[in-house]
Enzyme design. Structure first.
Site, PDB file in Angstrom:
ATOM      1  N   ASP A 293      16.396  42.653  29.451  1.00 27.89           N
ATOM      2  CA  ASP A 293      15.732  41.454  29.952  1.00 27.89           C
ATOM      3  C   ASP A 293      14.229  41.668  29.769  1.00 27.89           C
ATOM      4  O   ASP A 293      13.771  42.766  29.423  1.00 27.89           O
ATOM      5  CB  ASP A 293      16.101  41.179  31.420  1.00 27.89           C
ATOM      6  CG  ASP A 293      15.880  39.707  31.785  1.00 27.89           C
ATOM      7  OD1 ASP A 293      15.182  39.001  31.022  1.00 27.89           O
ATOM      8  OD2 ASP A 293      16.395  39.257  32.824  1.00 27.89           O
ATOM      9  N   TYR A 294      13.487  40.649  30.015  1.00 30.38           N
ATOM     10  CA  TYR A 294      12.050  40.558  29.757  1.00 30.38           C
ATOM     11  C   TYR A 294      11.273  41.747  30.364  1.00 30.38           C
ATOM     12  O   TYR A 294      11.133  41.820  31.584  1.00 30.38           O
ATOM     13  CB  TYR A 294      11.572  39.260  30.386  1.00 30.38           C
ATOM     14  CG  TYR A 294      10.332  38.634  29.825  1.00 30.38           C
ATOM     15  CD1 TYR A 294      10.406  37.481  29.048  1.00 30.38           C
ATOM     16  CD2 TYR A 294       9.084  39.152  30.100  1.00 30.38           C
ATOM     17  CE1 TYR A 294       9.265  36.868  28.560  1.00 30.38           C
ATOM     18  CE2 TYR A 294       7.942  38.542  29.614  1.00 30.38           C
ATOM     19  CZ  TYR A 294       8.044  37.405  28.846  1.00 30.38           C
ATOM     20  OH  TYR A 294       6.901  36.798  28.374  1.00 30.38           O
TER      21      TYR A 294
END
Ligand code: NOJ
Length: 741
Positions: A293-294
């Site tokens: 994820d980011y």
């Protein structure tokens, strides 16, 4: 008049025709196609280390509110081969330009992947996923993902960061809006439907995009419901309730998986070898690629499990993470880590192979611009059949929570006072994660009321969503006094849930509740339309309103769908996919709890309960009313040999006066186990349409797997003994039968 009727039938007809093209897709793990491996290896052999790392790198563009831009640095990164994948980059002009840099200006000419959060529609926005789950209509949910993919791939995209399959048992956590609710079994079925919808018949088709199962793993269980918080629970609980939805999505063929921000059992997911290499790859045989994820690799420094970002990258790669989203860690440090022997060439090659395979699979090497066809883009967006499917699912997602005095359906010719901060709104109704949806394309509730329904509508806003200004109350009360029925739309703003949208309170924000209660005091029937991204705790409204419709955020067709239900054009059939508490103090609250040694007894203080409130929720999981009513016979159970374990039959009758759909739900309880078992667990459902007076016999089959669980020694299987089988229209109102196995 007749022309009107035909016109009204068009969306239904279009939907019928389009659904005919929705062939059932057989569930199976993603496997690389034949012939791809040789091409991947030939390419890999020619790549430099920097180019390989570029394929493991994913950056966002700077998609601004007025249009797409890209930081010059990233364009240079694409040109040098240092960035092999982009996200937040769509519409074909934008995509085409960047793809051109990749395939014409780089040494290896490897096309880019273009990812985006296509969550509940791209341009035609469907209900938020939690709302879709309330339809219990797997075919319609698959269709929603299919439409999203048709539009998104026509806008240059080839990868969606969906489905989110995190189980959510805590409504304070804002991301429950993006999932399928609290139940594992229902969550698995919906995960499969969404994967099939996004990926279509086969990767390589021009309207198929890579699905990305997220967030692996356990992201839905942060302590206190607080976003990004720690996740910690027993492995038994984790495997039983939280892991199966990811597994179902992988086994349905999902090509990619995203790690989560949280740690699990002390190890952040993006560096968790046990989760990625162990469970995902070895146990489930997942062969696609894993993306973080980011910046979640970078965040492992804050988690305190690595000293710096270089070590974070090593932990990620060693755990089995292939692609780094936005962190730039692999790009900046992997070469050095390799030099130091902290990671190996073999690991890097394997990660690159996984990414390249899917680029080949999508057919990008044959035609890197295959998702950039202007004609297709023009035709696909908001196509009439897409809007028809959105309206269909929006109506099915509405849950009727209360209906006294038979105020609903509304009668033709009634004078309606339409009130509330969301009654004339569009922007909030397309919800959080609304893709490329445009609020102007959305039908507001006010617009949904049409003279054709014979309604006379007077509108007064009353108040805003989050303010304390009561100056609009007077006009709202006046409108109510002059009306036959009050319809008031209240709820949350779209940004109050979704990522970083945790709330400590679960009531209506601002003074909305006060407005509703003031209107109730007028003595006029008050129909409350809830628009929100999570279960709310609204006991006063539950008590005082005449009728309540939970409508979530329904997307582009909101107004049409709600008025279809208000006027009985569509009889509501939605059922809650999450328990609605009476108070935030009951949270987490879910239907499949354990009995405890001192189960709830209202007459005894020394039992598992609160002293200031019942244990029971406001509305239980699976609950939803209809304009008709249904009756259930006593279920019958037969033991079967040869694979299928149990056959259960029950008769369901429409005991009311209108045709209607019912979701008959089957729950199971293992009365004595080697470990404690929940008081009930959903193991099947059937959604059926019945005419007034009609009875249908339903047959459910329970297999050994349905009755299996993690036993005391952690092996997965059944145990002999007595089981209770329950069938009914919600998780609390059930008919029971016992069986010994
Ligand atoms: C962070 C979110 O957690 C994830 O779900 C999303 O896909 C990425 N950002 C990319 O937008």
């Amino acid at each position: 008049m007749q022309k009107m009727i035909y016109l009204r039938l068009i969306p239904t007809l279009l939907l019928f025709l389009s659904i005919q093209f929705l062939d059932p897709i057989v569930a199976q793990n993603y496997r690389p196609s034949k012939g791809i491996e040789a091409r991947v290896n030939a390419l890999l052999a020619k790549m430099t280390l920097d180019e390989k790392i570029g394929q493991l790198t994913l950056y966002t563009t700077d998609w601004g509110s007025t249009g797409p831009t890209i930081r010059e640095g990233y364009k240079n990164d694409i040109r040098s081969g240092a960035c092999g994948n982009l996200f937040n980059c769509h519409t074909i002009g934008f995509v085409h330009d960047l793809q051109k840099v990749a395939v014409e200006e780089t040494r290896m000419k490897i096309p880019l992947l273009f990812g985006y959060d296509v969550i509940h529609g791209y341009k035609t926005i469907f209900p938020i996923p939690l709302g879709e789950a309330a339809s219990w209509d797997l075919e319609a949910i698959e269709k929603s993902a299919r439409v999203a993919a048709i539009e998104a791939t026509a806008a240059g995209l080839n990868w969606t960061f969906a489905p989110m399959v995190d189980i959510g048992r805590d409504p304070r956590w804002g991301r429950v809006m993006e999932g399928a609710g609290e139940d594992t079994w229902l969550g698995c079925r919906i995960a499969e439907a969404r994967v099939h919808g996004f990926q279509g018949k086969k990767l390589g088709d021009t309207d198929a995009m890579l699905a990305c199962v997220k967030h692996f793993a356990g992201y839905g269980a942060p302590i206190g419901g607080r976003e990004y918080n720690t996740v910690d629970m027993s492995e038994r609980y984790f495997r039983e309730y939280y892991l199966p939805t990811y597994e179902a999505a992988v086994k349905a063929g999902a090509a990619t998986v995203m790690t989560s921000f949280n740690d699990y059992d002390g190890v952040p997911a993006s560096g968790n070898k046990y989760l990625i290499d162990g469970i995902l790859r070895k146990e489930w045989d997942f062969q696609g690629f894993v993306v973080t994820d980011y910046t979640s690799t970078n965040e492992m420094v804050n988690h305190g499990v690595v000293v710096d970002e270089k070590e974070a990258g090593e932990l990620s790669l060693n755990a089995g993470v292939d692609m780094d989203m936005q962190g730039g860690i692999y790009q900046r440090f992997l070469k050095q880590s390799l030099k130091e022997g902290k990671v190996s060439t073999k690991q890097i090659n394997e990660a690159v192979r996984r990414v390249l395979r899917l680029k080949f699979e999508l057919g990008l090497f044959e035609d890197p611009y295959k998702f950039c066809n202007a004609d297709r883009e023009k035709k696909a967006m908001l196509a009439p059949e897409h809007r028809a499917a959105a309206r269909d699912l929006a109506r099915k997602s509405i849950v009727l929570l209360k209906n006294e005095q038979q105020v609903l359906p509304l009668k033709k010719g009634q004078k309606i006072a339409l009130i509330g901060p969301l009654a004339d709104n569009k922007s909030e109704l397309i919800g959080n994660w609304n893709g490329a949806g445009n609020a102007n394309d959305c039908v507001s509730l006010r617009e949904g009321f049409s003279p054709a329904q014979g309604s006379l509508v007077v509108y007064a806003k009353g108040c805003d969503l989050e303010v304390t200004d009561r100056s609009g109350f007077a006009a709202a009360l006046k409108a109510a006094q002059n009306a036959d029925v009050v319809v008031i739309a209240v709820g949350e703003g779209a940004m109050m849930s979704g990522e970083a949208g945790a709330r400590a309170e679960l009531g209506l924000p601002g003074i909305q509740e006060e407005l509703v209660l003031e209107l109730c005091k007028t003595g006029k029937p008050v129909v409350v339309i809830l628009m929100n991204g999570r279960p709310l705790a609204i006991p006063k409204i539950a008590e005082n309103a005449t009728a309540i419709l939970e409508t979530w955020w329904l997307g582009t067709e909101t107004g049409n769908a709600i008025t279809d239900v208000l006027y009985g054009v569509h009889n509501p059939s939605g059922k809650l996919p999450m328990t609605f508490p009476r108070s935030v103090g009951q949270v987490p609250i879910f239907y499949n709890y354990k009995n405890t040694g001192r189960p709830y007894d209202s007459n005894s203080k020394w039992t598992s309960k609160y002293i200031d409130m019942p244990n029971s929720p406001q509305w239980p999981f699976g609950f939803g009313l209809s304009y008709t009513s249904f009756g259930y016979s006593e279920p019958k159970v037969a033991l079967k040999s040869g694979g299928n374990l149990l056959t259960i039959t029950v008769n369901v009758t429409n005991t009311g006066k209108l045709p209607g759909e019912e979701v008959a739900q089957l729950y199971v309880r293992d009365l004595v186990g080697s470990v404690t078992r929940p008081v009930k667990e959903l193991k099947g459902f059937q959604k059926i349409m019945l005419q007034p007076g009609e009875t249908r016999e339903l047959k459910f089959i329970l297999t050994e797997k349905d009755l299996s669980f993690y036993r005391r020694d952690m092996t997965f299987g059944t145990e002999p003994g007595e089981y209770e089988i329950m069938i009914g229209g919600d998780s609390e109102t059930v008919k029971k039968v016992k069986v010994r196995l």
